[in-house]
Design an enzyme around this catalytic site. Structure first.
Site, mmCIF file in Angstrom:
data_model
loop_
_atom_site.group_PDB
_atom_site.id
_atom_site.type_symbol
_atom_site.label_atom_id
_atom_site.label_comp_id
_atom_site.label_asym_id
_atom_site.label_seq_id
_atom_site.Cartn_x
_atom_site.Cartn_y
_atom_site.Cartn_z
ATOM 1 N N HIS A 197 0.854 -1.192 0.000
ATOM 2 C CA HIS A 197 0.000 0.000 0.000
ATOM 3 C C HIS A 197 0.888 1.240 0.000
ATOM 4 O O HIS A 197 1.584 1.511 0.981
ATOM 5 C CB HIS A 197 -0.901 -0.013 1.236
ATOM 6 C CG HIS A 197 -1.929 1.067 1.252
ATOM 7 N ND1 HIS A 197 -2.937 1.118 2.198
ATOM 8 C CD2 HIS A 197 -2.133 2.139 0.445
ATOM 9 C CE1 HIS A 197 -3.702 2.166 1.972
ATOM 10 N NE2 HIS A 197 -3.220 2.810 0.921
ATOM 11 N N HIS B 47 -8.131 -7.941 5.687
ATOM 12 C CA HIS B 47 -8.156 -6.914 6.721
ATOM 13 C C HIS B 47 -8.433 -7.559 8.069
ATOM 14 O O HIS B 47 -9.508 -8.092 8.309
ATOM 15 C CB HIS B 47 -9.179 -5.805 6.471
ATOM 16 C CG HIS B 47 -8.864 -4.565 7.277
ATOM 17 N ND1 HIS B 47 -7.929 -3.636 6.875
ATOM 18 C CD2 HIS B 47 -9.319 -4.126 8.467
ATOM 19 C CE1 HIS B 47 -7.844 -2.679 7.781
ATOM 20 N NE2 HIS B 47 -8.678 -2.956 8.753
ATOM 21 N N GLU C 61 -1.910 -1.467 -3.539
ATOM 22 C CA GLU C 61 -3.085 -0.840 -2.941
ATOM 23 C C GLU C 61 -2.872 0.668 -2.960
ATOM 24 O O GLU C 61 -1.821 1.161 -2.544
ATOM 25 C CB GLU C 61 -3.277 -1.308 -1.501
ATOM 26 C CG GLU C 61 -3.589 -2.786 -1.368
ATOM 27 C CD GLU C 61 -3.779 -3.214 0.067
ATOM 28 O OE1 GLU C 61 -4.384 -4.276 0.281
ATOM 29 O OE2 GLU C 61 -3.314 -2.491 0.980
#
Length: 257
Positions: free
Chosen positions: A41, A210, A68
């Protein structure tokens, strides 16, 4: 089931001292060897992974790279330049510790961004809340992949099966009534399964991620429509004690079908 190893938290440790150790590229090599995909990310504020990290990992690693990022022109242009295997579009707030929810699919830039990435032969995934409405919208936006946000499931599992309710990290909004928590947990797991089935029926590839860890991942693995899990913090946390290779292999063993 495939494992995407998110190595953001290796970068968090590096950035804590603003030095070049631990080496994120070395972590990427280990993740590439023992996992199925590297997930990274790059945030707008660059709080952990940096542009050069993404560039080096794409240049030197053979594994698929899943970037991400938010709907940020600068980072999307970086993706178009470097061409990771996949871009997963996620929401982002500067004040959050981690991604707190799924992407808003009504964003005016979303359709245009998806088209640009796909025209550059980059697969697009949308990180969404597990709702049938968002799955329908994802299909209409012509995304190839969706990733179901498992944060609520993970929080409920923690509240039920760990001592977190008695610590400073307790989520007070969940309450402590075990019967109610159990009902919520079962409902959320059923919802994840329903959403995964709906996504598959619509021709979408379905991932999840997550808050998944070594204790809560097994029920999600049983949802056969989910083909991939993206897991980071728990693997990196385990690696402090076992080493990154062993932490990845242990997770791979848990998600075997």
């Amino acid at each position: 089931m495939l494992l995407g190893v998110n190595i953001d938290h290796i970068a968090v440790l590096r950035q804590a001292r603003m030095v070049n150790d631990p080496d994120l590229l070395e972590a990427a090599f280990i993740a590439a060897k023992h996992g199925d995909q590297i997930t990274l990310h790059v945030r707008e504020d660059r709080r952990h992974a940096q542009d050069f990290d993404l560039e080096n990992i794409i240049k030197f690693c053979k594994s698929p790279i899943n970037l991400e990022c938010a709907l940020n022109d600068e980072i999307l242009n970086l993706a178009l330049k470097l061409k990771p295997h996949r871009v997963t579009l996620v929401p982002e707030k500067r004040e959050e510790l981690t991604t707190e929810g799924g992407l808003c699919l009504n964003h005016t830039k979303l359709k245009q961004s998806i088209e640009k990435l796909q025209n550059a032969n980059i697969e697009v995934s949308l990180f969404i809340n597990p709702s049938l409405e968002d799955i329908e919208k994802s299909k209409n936006l012509k995304a190839q992949f969706i990733e179901l946000h498992t944060g609520h499931y993970a929080n409920l599992h923690n509240a039920l099966f760990s001592n977190i309710s008695h610590t400073a990290f307790a989520l007070k909004e969940l309450g402590q009534d075990k019967k109610n928590l159990q009902a919520q947990f079962e409902k959320e797991l059923q919802n994840l399964e329903l959403c995964a089935k709906k996504g598959t029926e619509l021709g979408l590839k379905v991932a999840a991620g997550h808050g998944l860890n070594y204790k809560n991942v097994k029920p999600v693995v049983k949802i056969k429509e989910i083909c991939e899990l993206n897991i980071g913090q728990s693997i990196v946390a385990r690696s402090v004690f076992t080493g990154l290779q062993n932490a990845i292999l242990e997770m791979k063993e848990l998600i075997k079908r």
